[in-house]
Design an enzyme around this catalytic site. Structure first.
Site, PDB file in Angstrom:
ATOM      1  N   ASP A   1       0.846  -1.190   0.000  1.00 56.45           N
ATOM      2  CA  ASP A   1       0.000   0.000   0.000  1.00 56.45           C
ATOM      3  C   ASP A   1       0.879   1.237   0.000  1.00 56.45           C
ATOM      4  O   ASP A   1       2.074   1.176   0.293  1.00 56.45           O
ATOM      5  CB  ASP A   1      -0.947  -0.019   1.211  1.00 56.45           C
ATOM      6  CG  ASP A   1      -0.196  -0.131   2.526  1.00 56.45           C
ATOM      7  OD1 ASP A   1       0.504   0.827   2.891  1.00 56.45           O
ATOM      8  OD2 ASP A   1      -0.289  -1.188   3.202  1.00 56.45           O
TER       9      ASP A   1
ATOM     10  N   GLU B   1      22.436 -21.549 -18.327  1.00 57.39           N
ATOM     11  CA  GLU B   1      21.541 -20.689 -17.537  1.00 57.39           C
ATOM     12  C   GLU B   1      22.334 -19.585 -16.829  1.00 57.39           C
ATOM     13  O   GLU B   1      21.853 -18.457 -16.702  1.00 57.39           O
ATOM     14  CB  GLU B   1      20.747 -21.535 -16.539  1.00 57.39           C
ATOM     15  CG  GLU B   1      19.671 -22.358 -17.252  1.00 57.39           C
ATOM     16  CD  GLU B   1      18.890 -23.273 -16.314  1.00 57.39           C
ATOM     17  OE1 GLU B   1      17.677 -23.372 -16.484  1.00 57.39           O
ATOM     18  OE2 GLU B   1      19.518 -23.901 -15.431  1.00 57.39           O
TER      19      GLU B   1
END
Ligand code: GLA
Length: 726
Positions: free
Chosen positions: A532, A612
């Site tokens: 928030d 990777e």
């Protein structure tokens, strides 16, 4: 000055670059709302209509005029007590046990600069960036004085609101409902857009038509919650991403909240956002002031995208603070999904060593380093290093990590405590628990009573001890449960505890920010359970979700983007198959998704292939280059991943020179038909060169027809293309 007062009409006009807001004090002293929308200076006074409506009562002082009723008039700060039966912004219990008040205009003040709030987050601005209007209303019987604060930030098209409730009377009063923001619309056909979810699947987009009912969202969990976000949008039914009117309310508060949209008997719509009222009964002693948390309001005529742009800019420039306000963020490797609780100094050092070779510049030691924390049943509250488990003092580990040229970050969960902990054994009364009842456990842990200063101080001291003796540059501040057993052993009144808890949390965070400005704090609550604007005042980034699955993240990050800037969104590449969903996706797809956030990794580097590792090197380099565009550029949602077969989004630099296009194909079928994605925000008439291929694209065609995506036989295929204006 963005605020004008017309003495003759007793009206106020608030102007941002693209919006205007009007209200007036009427002959009875009521503060009526007139207009919020497209910028105009024209008076909207004639919108007020008066009619005799049965069962809508009339204030006593209007005499025999039955056409005047607070039950239907548009208001700025409706309260229970003067005849308004709709959802209201304020509810008080007076000293004599009666409820309600009747607020009338007393005075106002206009000044440059933005007001601030004591102990609470609030939008801030330089004196030349914002203006403040304070309107004082009063109930003459109880002597309750209410100051409505308006902050106008013209450049962001944002108006903030907060409220101070002052008890000027002789008796203690109780605030039982308080919402700083109310918007009344005398006409309109609206949808409300809210963001619901659950742990590991936060902020799903939901659009609901507003009929004759109250649509209500909120949290009773003491945290803003995974389940509903304290940001809501009211949009014309016709409004789309790009066109149409819409209004946002975003609450700067991290506890329980309540948001409602109601359509009344006269087809008028009222939107309110504020504190959760079921658990509020806040005593205000004579002379005391109750501060109602701030709400940011914004209006856009350029659809939902325009609204997000306003909120993003306002949060980045006027809510987040400190050194890490904008783009300055580390690219980190976090130990959680790499080894969970099974950590030790050597293992962490190895992780750091592997990571630094790939260009990563911070190691974050997640849960498991303190007390007897070998699993999530114990240890919370004992914030001292378990050197036996680490196999070395923390400062030694940090020295070694720093020696690699890497920064060091650490995980804390300051608000929680395990029953199996020294802290709990010493201070069992420091937890929230109702006397005589067993508390509700969640993740087998309890909540410390942060409404008590001595509890906050004690945990703060433990944390400072770690920060003082170790070179820590990042804190992940977690909170892994809701607050259920609301009871403080020392409070004289229990109806204030949840609110005071949030103030205690803010006080703690403020102290850390002031005393350790070099430390970046990442907010977290089981992922995005406390995402928030209030938290963003203290923690400029928040771990968006415990779900790191790239495909789920597309939806979670899409929902989050409506109210919050990308620079606030914590996002990492994790292992495949994913630990939360079991889904496999390519490294590239995971990279593209995580790059639309603060970026980092969360996997065991010893378990991945050299190919990777090369990918990580490439991604890190790529992110470093793209970061200014991602964190400071304008963000566009190009498709809706809840409905479309492709998730696509885009960043455009403020000068429109650079464009980053991202997409992930969500569906794959036989004989795929071509997918075109329309780009947005490009400079009209310009030609853009795609960096990798050197191919030229005309802006108009990209926006009118779209960019054709090369299809192929690959599930969840990713696309990332950078365009530069010729
Ligand atoms: C929460 C967080 C995770 C991790 C764990 C550790 O769930 O969201 O990222 O830190 O706690 O216990």
């Amino acid at each position: 000055m963005s605020i004008q007062y017309n003495e003759k009409r007793k009206s106020f006009l608030l102007m941002t670059e693209k919006s205007a807001y009007q209200m007036k004090v009427d002959e009875y002293g009521f503060l009526l709302h007139l207009y919020y929308g497209k910028r105009t200076k024209a008076s909207a006074e004639f919108v007020l209509q008066f009619a005799d409506r049965g069962f809508s009562g009339n204030p006593y002082d209007v005499g025999s005029d039955r056409t005047y009723s607070m039950d239907v008039l548009p208001q700025e700060f409706p309260c229970r007590g003067n005849g308004d039966y709709r959802n209201t912004s304020l509810l008080v219990e007076n000293g004599d046990g009666s409820t309600g008040c009747d607020l009338r205009y007393v005075s106002h003040q206009i000044h440059s600069g933005k007001y601030s709030l004591p102990g609470m987050p609030a939008v801030y601005a330089n004196t030349d960036e914002a203006d403040t209007l304070e309107i004082v209303l009063k109930d003459k019987i109880s002597d309750i004085e209410v100051t409505i604060l308006y902050g106008v930030l013209p450049e962001c098209d944002v108006i903030t609101r907060s409220v101070l409730v002052k008890n000027m009377g002789q008796d203690r009063i109780y605030v039982t409902k308080a919402a700083a923001a109310c918007l009344d619309f005398v006409t309109g056909d609206f949808d409300v857009i809210s963001f619901y979810g659950r742990h590991a699947m936060e902020r799903n987009f939901e659009r609901t038509h507003v009929g004759h009912h109250t649509v209500s969202i909120g949290s009773r969990r003491g945290i803003s919650s995974h389940h509903y976000n304290p940001m809501m949008i009211l949009a014309d039914v016709e409004t789309t991403e790009d066109v149409g009117s819409c209004y946002a309310m975003s609450l700067l508060y991290s506890g329980g909240f309540e948001g409602t949209v109601e359509k009344d008997q006269a087809n008028q719509t009222r939107m309110i956002l504020g504190l959760q009222s079921e658990q509020l009964r806040y005593p205000v002693k004579p002379g005391d002031i109750f501060v109602v948390p701030e709400v940011m309001l914004s209006y856009s005529r350029e659809g939902l995208n325009g609204l997000s742009y306003n909120l993003h800019r306002c949060i980045r420039k006027h809510v987040c603070r400190g050194r890490f306000q904008f783009g300055e963020r580390p690219i980190l490797i976090n130990s959680w999904e790499a080894s969970y609780f099974d950590i030790d100094g050597d293992k962490l050092f190895r992780l750091a060593k592997d990571a630094v070779e790939l260009g990563i510049n911070m190691l974050v030691m997640d849960d498991g380093w303190f007390g007897n924390r070998d699993d999530d049943n114990r240890g919370l509250g004992d914030w001292f290093v378990n050197e036996e488990k680490l196999g070395m003092p923390l400062c030694e580990l940090i020295d070694k990590v720093n020696g690699l040229g890497m920064k060091f970050g650490i995980w804390f969960e300051p608000e929680a405590v395990s029953e199996d902990s020294e802290l709990y054994r010493k201070h069992p009364d420091w937890v929230m628990a109702v006397p005589g009842r067993d508390p509700v456990r969640a993740r087998y842990q309890l909540i410390l009573d942060f409404s008590r200063k001595e509890v906050v101080d004690a945990v703060y001291e433990q944390m400072c001890d770690i920060l003082e003796h170790n070179h820590i540059e990042y804190i992940k501040w977690d909170m892994n449960r809701g607050i259920y057993d609301v009871y403080s052993h020392t409070a004289d009144e229990q109806g204030k505890v949840l609110y005071d808890y949030v103030l205690g949390l803010y006080d703690f965070l403020e102290r850390i920010n002031t005393n350790y400005p070099h430390v970046l704090i990442e907010g977290c609550s089981g992922g995005g359970g406390r995402f928030d604007a209030g938290m963003l005042y203290y923690t400029p980034q928040i771990w968006c979700s415990d779900n790191t699955d790239a495909i789920d993240r597309l939806r979670i990050q899409y929902g989050t983007s409506f109210g919050y800037p990308i620079s606030a969104v914590g996002s990492h590449v994790s292992a495949s198959p994913n630990h939360q969903t079991g889904r496999s996706t390519s490294f590239d797809t995971r990279g593209v998704v995580a790059m639309s956030g603060t970026f980092g990794y969360e996997l065991d580097l010893t378990k991945i292939s050299d190919t990777e590792k090369d990918k990580i090197r490439e991604q890190v380099e790529c992110y470093k280059k793209l970061k200014p565009l991602i964190c400071e550029g304008r963000y566009y949602r190009l498709t809706n991943p809840f409905a479309d077969e492709t998730a696509a989004w885009q960043f455009v630099s403020e000068d429109k020179r650079e464009v980053l296009f991202n997409a992930v194909q969500l569906e794959i079928h036989g004989n795929m038909t071509p997918i075109y994605v329309r780009l947005k925000g490009l400079e009209e008439g310009a030609v853009y060169r795609e960096e990798k291929t050197g191919k030229l694209y005309a802006a108009e065609i990209l926006t009118e027809i779209g960019l054709p995506l090369p299809s192929g036989m690959q599930e969840y295929r990713h696309y990332q293309m950078k365009f530069v204006k010729e």
